[in-house]
Design an enzyme around this catalytic site. Sequence first.
Site, PDB file in Angstrom:
ATOM      1  N   HIS A 165      29.835  75.509  50.228  1.00 14.61           N
ATOM      2  CA  HIS A 165      29.056  74.174  49.938  1.00 14.61           C
ATOM      3  C   HIS A 165      28.265  73.878  48.790  1.00 14.61           C
ATOM      4  O   HIS A 165      28.042  74.343  48.277  1.00 14.61           O
ATOM      5  CB  HIS A 165      27.905  74.535  51.230  1.00 14.61           C
ATOM      6  N   HIS A 199      27.636  71.307  45.449  1.00  9.30           N
ATOM      7  CA  HIS A 199      27.884  70.263  44.451  1.00  9.30           C
ATOM      8  C   HIS A 199      27.464  70.306  42.735  1.00  9.30           C
ATOM      9  O   HIS A 199      26.817  70.555  42.456  1.00  9.30           O
ATOM     10  CB  HIS A 199      26.534  69.437  44.731  1.00  9.30           C
ATOM     11  N   LYS A 259      34.783  66.266  54.317  1.00  6.69           N
ATOM     12  CA  LYS A 259      33.890  66.089  54.603  1.00  6.69           C
ATOM     13  C   LYS A 259      33.308  64.784  55.142  1.00  6.69           C
ATOM     14  O   LYS A 259      33.491  63.972  54.997  1.00  6.69           O
ATOM     15  CB  LYS A 259      32.812  66.278  53.004  1.00  6.69           C
ATOM     16  N   HIS A 269      27.518  66.978  57.809  1.00  5.00           N
ATOM     17  CA  HIS A 269      25.812  67.388  57.340  1.00  5.00           C
ATOM     18  C   HIS A 269      26.103  66.550  58.481  1.00  5.00           C
ATOM     19  O   HIS A 269      25.776  65.576  59.172  1.00  5.00           O
ATOM     20  CB  HIS A 269      26.505  66.049  56.528  1.00  5.00           C
ATOM     21  N   HIS A 327      24.668  74.007  55.929  1.00  2.83           N
ATOM     22  CA  HIS A 327      23.133  73.810  55.836  1.00  2.83           C
ATOM     23  C   HIS A 327      22.320  73.644  57.484  1.00  2.83           C
ATOM     24  O   HIS A 327      21.516  73.078  57.219  1.00  2.83           O
ATOM     25  CB  HIS A 327      23.040  73.268  54.448  1.00  2.83           C
ATOM     26  N   ASP A 350      24.754  74.557  49.387  1.00  2.00           N
ATOM     27  CA  ASP A 350      24.270  73.094  48.475  1.00  2.00           C
ATOM     28  C   ASP A 350      23.625  72.706  47.228  1.00  2.00           C
ATOM     29  O   ASP A 350      22.487  72.279  47.300  1.00  2.00           O
ATOM     30  CB  ASP A 350      23.087  72.972  49.619  1.00  2.00           C
TER      31      ASP A 350
END
Length: 356
Positions: free
Chosen positions: A20, A22, A106, A143, A181, A254
């Site tokens: 995971h 970004h 996602k 999420h 997460h 994350d």
Amino acid sequence: MTAQNDAVSTLSLTRPDDWHLHLRDGDRLAAVLPHTAAQFARAMVMPNLTPPIVTTKAALAYRDRILAALPAHADFQPLMTLYLTEETTPSEIRRARESGAVYGVKLYPAGATTHSEAGVKELSRVYPVLEAMVEQGLPLLLHGEVTDPTVDVFDRERVFIERHLVPLVARFPSLKVVLEHITTREAVAFVREAHPFVAATITPQHLLFDRNALFQGGLRPHHYCLPVLKREVHRRAVLEAAVSGNPKFFLGTDSAPHPRSGKESRCGCAGIYSAHAALELYAEAFDNANALDRLEGFASYAGADFYGLPRNQAKITLERVAWQVPEEFPFGAERLLPLRAGERMLWRLRANSPSA
Ligand code: NCD
Ligand code: ZN
């Protein structure tokens, strides 16, 4: 630290993956990608750009930009994701699967976090797409927080599980689901007890900090992420899950870079940057729990096994050598403040270590 821990000064691991991550785009992508590529063989790249990555075509173009931004000789493979909206079609899911480059879809509840405005408002509207994902064997990455403003921020994960996830998993028993997460003992219990297609990623910050870290001597915007840090009892439950050896729990940083100006502001962005020292942070958490022998399963095996991908072959070495994290990194025209900025780390990844 125990005597047993002191005896361990180096640790050889199969090269891990980050399930995971970004990476952002443009010069910000170029600024953060080398950190991840130095640590991980693969990463599941989140699609919450502006505009979001909602088509296979956009995912492939983003993948090309990531590959072009890689440092020379980097050994790193980006695994792409699609951003699920209420307009996503089953045929887009088939295209995604056929591309061979997209590994997950996602779901952001609309309004739950950074760049989630285009997310899903009503889960039932994406049921046909979830059916297509079952057919194509594409996992759903969640999420898991409700956006209901009447629900306390610290309860949003627990309430999401009760209201949405329990019914979803019952309705789609063959859908692979990753609850991303996780932060609460309720999430740990749910994942542990759910069928084998349900797994979870765990970040370094949720292993190392409880919510007191948000207010330590004053307001600490660089400890703010979503889902927000929770009480100590939850941190302990998440840590126990990570070190348990249960392969349903695996590594997902994350790591979510934001410019310093965006974090230190009247309305600070959610996201903690950890890619510069991700493995070292996990090693510290596992070391504190006397569980360094469980790190490889969590970091290098469980995620690959869950996604049905081959385990990495290369090895890396962590050594117990103190070093100091830089105060900040360049981030395009801005600056990026990393987790543990200016502080001491106890573990260090040996640079370019081939095999130990
Ligand atoms: C993430 C981001 O900044 O993209 N922020 C965060 O706090 N984790 C989005 C997300 O994963 O929620
Ligand atoms: Zn994220």
